[in-house]
Design a protein around this motif. Structure first.
Motif, PDB file in Angstrom:
ATOM      1  N   PHE A  50       0.835  -1.208   0.000  1.00 35.87           N
ATOM      2  CA  PHE A  50       0.000   0.000   0.000  1.00 35.87           C
ATOM      3  C   PHE A  50       0.870   1.258   0.000  1.00 35.87           C
ATOM      4  CE2 PHE A  50      -1.912   3.380   2.631  1.00 35.87           C
ATOM      5  CZ  PHE A  50      -2.982   3.731   1.816  1.00 35.87           C
ATOM      6  N   LEU A  51       1.836   1.302   0.899  1.00 40.91           N
ATOM      7  CA  LEU A  51       2.699   2.479   0.996  1.00 40.91           C
ATOM      8  C   LEU A  51       3.538   2.650  -0.270  1.00 40.91           C
ATOM      9  CD1 LEU A  51       3.918   2.094   4.700  1.00 40.91           C
ATOM     10  CD2 LEU A  51       2.133   3.609   3.838  1.00 40.91           C
ATOM     11  N   GLY A  52       4.023   1.532  -0.814  1.00 42.15           N
ATOM     12  CA  GLY A  52       4.805   1.613  -2.043  1.00 42.15           C
ATOM     13  C   GLY A  52       3.983   2.117  -3.216  1.00 42.15           C
ATOM     14  N   TRP A  53       2.730   1.666  -3.304  1.00 37.61           N
ATOM     15  CA  TRP A  53       1.848   2.117  -4.384  1.00 37.61           C
ATOM     16  C   TRP A  53       1.583   3.622  -4.279  1.00 37.61           C
ATOM     17  CZ3 TRP A  53      -3.510   3.580  -3.669  1.00 37.61           C
ATOM     18  CH2 TRP A  53      -4.166   3.879  -4.876  1.00 37.61           C
ATOM     19  N   VAL A  54       1.275   4.093  -3.063  1.00 40.59           N
ATOM     20  CA  VAL A  54       0.999   5.527  -2.882  1.00 40.59           C
ATOM     21  C   VAL A  54       2.257   6.354  -3.152  1.00 40.59           C
ATOM     22  CG1 VAL A  54       0.328   7.307  -1.219  1.00 40.59           C
ATOM     23  CG2 VAL A  54      -0.864   5.105  -1.234  1.00 40.59           C
ATOM     24  N   ALA A  55       3.394   5.909  -2.589  1.00 39.50           N
ATOM     25  CA  ALA A  55       4.617   6.708  -2.676  1.00 39.50           C
ATOM     26  C   ALA A  55       5.189   6.756  -4.090  1.00 39.50           C
ATOM     27  CB  ALA A  55       5.658   6.152  -1.716  1.00 39.50           C
ATOM     28  N   TYR A  56       5.218   5.613  -4.788  1.00 41.36           N
ATOM     29  CA  TYR A  56       5.935   5.562  -6.063  1.00 41.36           C
ATOM     30  C   TYR A  56       5.032   5.565  -7.291  1.00 41.36           C
ATOM     31  CZ  TYR A  56       9.760   4.431  -2.912  1.00 41.36           C
ATOM     32  OH  TYR A  56      10.682   4.474  -1.900  1.00 41.36           O
ATOM     33  N   SER A  57       3.830   5.010  -7.166  1.00 45.17           N
ATOM     34  CA  SER A  57       2.927   5.005  -8.314  1.00 45.17           C
ATOM     35  C   SER A  57       2.108   6.288  -8.407  1.00 45.17           C
ATOM     36  CB  SER A  57       1.981   3.795  -8.252  1.00 45.17           C
ATOM     37  OG  SER A  57       2.702   2.596  -8.382  1.00 45.17           O
ATOM     38  N   LEU A  58       1.633   6.776  -7.261  1.00 50.90           N
ATOM     39  CA  LEU A  58       0.788   7.974  -7.276  1.00 50.90           C
ATOM     40  C   LEU A  58       1.592   9.264  -7.233  1.00 50.90           C
ATOM     41  CD1 LEU A  58      -2.219   6.991  -4.953  1.00 50.90           C
ATOM     42  CD2 LEU A  58      -2.019   6.808  -7.438  1.00 50.90           C
ATOM     43  N   PHE A  59       2.668   9.303  -6.424  1.00 49.93           N
ATOM     44  CA  PHE A  59       3.384  10.566  -6.209  1.00 49.93           C
ATOM     45  C   PHE A  59       4.854  10.535  -6.618  1.00 49.93           C
ATOM     46  CE2 PHE A  59      -0.209  10.764  -3.307  1.00 49.93           C
ATOM     47  CZ  PHE A  59      -0.655  12.063  -3.471  1.00 49.93           C
ATOM     48  N   ASP A  60       5.427   9.358  -6.825  1.00 51.03           N
ATOM     49  CA  ASP A  60       6.832   9.218  -7.208  1.00 51.03           C
ATOM     50  C   ASP A  60       7.758   9.956  -6.237  1.00 51.03           C
ATOM     51  OD1 ASP A  60       8.935   8.268  -8.709  1.00 51.03           O
ATOM     52  OD2 ASP A  60       8.938   9.980 -10.076  1.00 51.03           O
ATOM     53  N   SER A  61       7.536   9.744  -4.950  1.00 51.66           N
ATOM     54  CA  SER A  61       8.369  10.375  -3.929  1.00 51.66           C
ATOM     55  C   SER A  61       8.441   9.474  -2.699  1.00 51.66           C
ATOM     56  CB  SER A  61       7.803  11.738  -3.527  1.00 51.66           C
ATOM     57  OG  SER A  61       8.491  12.254  -2.389  1.00 51.66           O
ATOM     58  N   TRP A  62       9.666   9.153  -2.260  1.00 54.05           N
ATOM     59  CA  TRP A  62       9.814   8.305  -1.076  1.00 54.05           C
ATOM     60  C   TRP A  62       9.268   8.974   0.185  1.00 54.05           C
ATOM     61  CZ3 TRP A  62      12.683  10.440   2.804  1.00 54.05           C
ATOM     62  CH2 TRP A  62      13.653  11.395   2.476  1.00 54.05           C
ATOM     63  N   ARG A  63       9.247  10.295   0.195  1.00 52.78           N
ATOM     64  CA  ARG A  63       8.754  11.013   1.379  1.00 52.78           C
ATOM     65  C   ARG A  63       7.268  10.735   1.633  1.00 52.78           C
ATOM     66  NH1 ARG A  63      12.562  14.788   2.939  1.00 52.78           N
ATOM     67  NH2 ARG A  63      14.155  15.272   1.358  1.00 52.78           N
ATOM     68  N   ILE A  64       6.527  10.492   0.567  1.00 53.14           N
ATOM     69  CA  ILE A  64       5.090  10.244   0.716  1.00 53.14           C
ATOM     70  C   ILE A  64       4.815   8.968   1.492  1.00 53.14           C
ATOM     71  CG2 ILE A  64       2.935   9.848  -0.565  1.00 53.14           C
ATOM     72  CD1 ILE A  64       3.946  12.705  -0.675  1.00 53.14           C
ATOM     73  N   ALA A  65       5.757   8.026   1.491  1.00 51.61           N
ATOM     74  CA  ALA A  65       5.553   6.794   2.255  1.00 51.61           C
ATOM     75  C   ALA A  65       5.331   7.115   3.734  1.00 51.61           C
ATOM     76  CB  ALA A  65       6.759   5.867   2.095  1.00 51.61           C
ATOM     77  N   PHE A  66       6.097   8.064   4.259  1.00 51.58           N
ATOM     78  CA  PHE A  66       5.943   8.446   5.666  1.00 51.58           C
ATOM     79  C   PHE A  66       4.606   9.145   5.906  1.00 51.58           C
ATOM     80  CE2 PHE A  66      10.609   8.294   5.164  1.00 51.58           C
ATOM     81  CZ  PHE A  66      10.906   7.400   6.181  1.00 51.58           C
ATOM     82  N   PHE A  67       4.223  10.034   5.000  1.00 49.64           N
ATOM     83  CA  PHE A  67       2.964  10.761   5.177  1.00 49.64           C
ATOM     84  C   PHE A  67       1.750   9.844   5.017  1.00 49.64           C
ATOM     85  CE2 PHE A  67       5.722  14.361   3.587  1.00 49.64           C
ATOM     86  CZ  PHE A  67       5.865  14.945   4.827  1.00 49.64           C
ATOM     87  N   ALA A  68       1.825   8.898   4.071  1.00 48.03           N
ATOM     88  CA  ALA A  68       0.715   7.956   3.877  1.00 48.03           C
ATOM     89  C   ALA A  68       0.555   7.072   5.113  1.00 48.03           C
ATOM     90  CB  ALA A  68       0.958   7.096   2.640  1.00 48.03           C
ATOM     91  N   GLY A  69       1.667   6.609   5.675  1.00 47.13           N
ATOM     92  CA  GLY A  69       1.600   5.811   6.895  1.00 47.13           C
ATOM     93  C   GLY A  69       1.034   6.599   8.061  1.00 47.13           C
ATOM     94  N   ALA A  70       1.472   7.851   8.189  1.00 46.44           N
ATOM     95  CA  ALA A  70       0.984   8.699   9.276  1.00 46.44           C
ATOM     96  C   ALA A  70      -0.512   8.972   9.141  1.00 46.44           C
ATOM     97  CB  ALA A  70       1.761  10.016   9.299  1.00 46.44           C
ATOM     98  N   ALA A  71      -0.972   9.222   7.904  1.00 48.23           N
ATOM     99  CA  ALA A  71      -2.395   9.490   7.681  1.00 48.23           C
ATOM    100  C   ALA A  71      -3.239   8.264   8.013  1.00 48.23           C
ATOM    101  CB  ALA A  71      -2.620   9.912   6.228  1.00 48.23           C
TER     102      ALA A  71
END
Length: 456
Positions: free
Chosen positions: A173-194
C-alpha cells in the motif's frame, strides 16, 4: 446491568451476557485495528529506503550501511520501550499509553517525511521505536481484561493475526501511494501517518480499558487455589456468575512500577517465556528484514521482483499460524499454552536445520514451501509466547508488565536478527537459528502441563 431496569430470571442474565459479548468483540476489533495500524507507520522506512538510496539530492549521506545502523537504533529503542510501556499500562491503563504511542509514531513519521538530515532521521527513529513499542503489551492487556482464560487461545490467536497482516498489507500500500501515485519516497511516511491517524480516531472513540470502564462484568472470576503446574484449574460456571450478570467490581488501587516488576519477576514462567522469546525472535526478524536477500543468495536465477515476492509465503503462513495454534491450545490442550509452543519449536528446529540442503536444489516451489513452514511454526510459537501465554501467566493485574517484559526480551533478540545475516554465511546462520529454537523448546518443555493461576 446497572443502567437497565431490573429483569426477572434468565432474561436479565441473557441481556447481560449479550452486552458483555458485544463489548468484547468491539474491543477485539478496535485493538486489532490499532496494532495493524501501527505497522503502516513502522513499514514506511522500509518502503522509503528504495527511493532514499536512489535520491541524488542526498549525496550518499544515507547509504545502505547508515540505514542499517538507523534500523538498529530503532530496534534498540523499541526494546527499551517494551520494558516500560507494559508496566505503564498496568498502572495507568492501556488507553493513555496506546494513544501516546500513536501520536508519537505519527509525529516521528511526519518529521522523517520532511527532513532527510542524518541526525533528524536518527532522532526520529528513536522516537518511532519508543512509540511503536507502546502498542503490543498494552493492547494484549486490554484484550486479556475482556476475554476469559478458556477463550484466550482461540481469541488471542485470531487477534494476533494483526501484526502478520500489517506486515503483509502495509508495504504494498505504501509503495503504491509513494511511487505510483506521487513518485516520492517522502510520501511513504505521510501515507503511513495518515493511515494511523484514522485508526487513532477510531481508537479514541471506541476503546475502553476494562470491563469495569465499559459497565460490564469482569471476564474472569478469581480462583482461590494457587497454581498447580500439573493440575487443571477448575472452572466456575454458575448461573448468575460475574461473567453473566451483576455489576463489575471497581479496579484495585494502582501499584508502583517497582512493585509490578518485582511481582512479575517472581514468576518463573514469565522469565521462561522471556528467555524463549529472545531465542525465537532472531529467526523471524532475519527473514522479515533480509528475506529477499536470502532468497536471492539461494536462487541466483530469480530476478529482484521474484526475490521480493517469494517471501510472501512466510507472511501468509504467519497470518494463519496464530489462528491454528490458538484453537489447538484451547480445544486440544485444555488452555495449556506450552504444548503447542514446544511442538511448533520442534518443527521449526527441523525446518531451519534443513533450510540449506533443501534450498540447494534451486527450486522456487521448494523455497516457497520451506519459507511457508518456517512462517507457520515461527509465528505459531511467537503469537503464543508473546501474547496468549504472557497475558495468562501475567494475570489481569500484571498482564501488561508481563507482556512488556517478554516482548522486551524478544526485541533484544530481534536486533540480532537484523544484524547477523549481514555478517554470517547461510549455513552458520540457519544452524544457529535452529540451535536457538531447539534451546527455546527445551526451556519450555518442563512446563508442559502448566496452567495460569486463573481460569473460567
Amino acid at each position: 446491568m446497572a443502567d437497565l431496569a431490573p429483569l426477572q430470571g434468565s432474561s436479565r442474565t441473557d441481556r447481560g451476557s449479550t452486552e458483555a459479548t458485544r463489548w468484547r468483540w468491539r474491543i477485539f476489533a478496535v485493538t486489532w485495528l490499532a496494532y495493524a495500524g501501527f505497522y503502516f507507520v513502522r513499514q514506511a522506512f522500509s518502503v522509503a529506503k528504495l527511493g532514499i538510496l536512489e535520491d541524488p539530492a542526498l549525496g550518499g549521506v544515507l547509504t545502505e550501511q547508515v540505514l542499517g545502523v538507523i534500523d538498529a537504533v530503532y530496534l534498540a529503542a523499541y526494546a527499551v520501550g517494551q520494558f516500560l510501556w507494559g508496566m505503564w499500562a498496568d498502572r495507568f491503563g492501556p488507553r493513555v499509553v496506546v494513544i501516546g504511542g500513536m501520536v508519537g509514531a505519527i509525529v516521528a513519521a511526519c518529521v522523517m517525511g520532511v527532513s532527510s538530515a542524518l541526525l533528524v532521521f536518527g532522532g526520529a527513529m528513536v522516537v518511532q521505536g519508543l512509540a511503536q513499542s507502546a502498542g503490543w503489551a498494552p493492547l494484549c492487556k486490554n484484550m486479556g481484561s475482556f476475554f476469559p482464560v478458556r477463550q484466550r487461545g482461540r481469541v488471542l490467536g485470531l487477534w494476533s493475526t494483526n501484526y502478520a497482516f500489517g506486515g503483509l498489507a502495509a508495504p504494498p500500500f505504501l509503495g503504491w501511494v509513494a511511487y505510483s501515485l506521487f513518485d516520492s519516497w517522502r510520501i511513504a511516511f505521510f501515507a503511513g501517518a495518515a493511515t494511523l491517524a484514522v485508526v487513532l480516531l477510531l481508537f479514541v472513540l471506541l476503546q475502553k480499558n476494562s470491563p469495569y470502564d465499559a459497565g460490564i462484568a469482569e471476564a474472569d472470576e478469581p480462583v482461590a487455589a494457587a497454581e498447580e503446574p500439573d493440575q487443571p484449574v477448575a472452572a466456575a460456571e454458575k448461573p448468575g456468575s460475574a461473567e453473566e450478570s451483576g455489576p463489575a467490581e471497581p479496579p484495585e488501587p494502582r501499584r508502583t512500577g517497582l512493585a509490578l516488576y518485582r511481582e512479575t519477576l517472581r514468576d518463573r514462567m514469565v522469565l521462561t517465556l522471556g528467555a524463549a522469546y529472545f531465542l525465537l525472535k532472531p529467526a523471524r526478524y532475519a527473514i522479515l528484514l533480509w528475506g529477499p536477500v536470502l532468497v536471492s543468495r539461494r536462487l541466483p536465477d530469480v530476478d529482484k521482483v521474484g526475490a521480493v515476492l517469494i517471501p510472501i509465503s512466510f507472511g501468509v503462513a504467519g497470518v494463519l499460524a496464530p489462528i491454528v495454534v490458538g484453537w489447538l491450545s484451547d480445544k486440544l490442550f485444555g488452555s495449556r499454552r506450552v504444548p503447542p509452543c514446544v511442538l511448533a519449536l520442534g518443527l521449526l528446529t527441523v525446518t531451519l536445520t534443513l533450510f540449506m540442503p533443501l534450498t540447494a536444489t534451486g527450486s522456487v516451489p521448494v523455497m516457497i514451501a520451506v519459507l511457508a513452514v518456517i512462517g507457520l511454526t515461527v509465528y505459531a510459537a511467537d503469537s503464543m509466547i508473546s501474547c496468549v501465554a504472557a497475558v495468562d501467566f501475567g494475570t489481569d493485574k500484571g498482564a501488561g508488565t508481563a507482556a512488556g517484559l517478554v516482548n522486551g526480551c524478544g526485541s533484544v533478540g530481534a536486533i540480532l536478527g537484523g544484524l547477523l545475516p549481514g555478517f554470517l554465511s547461510g549455513g552458520v546462520l540457519f544452524t544457529g537459528f535452529a540451535g536457538a529454537a531447539l534451546l527455546a523448546g527445551l526451556l519450555m518443555l518442563p512446563h508442559w502441563n502448566r496452567r495460569p493461576r486463573t481460569a473460567s
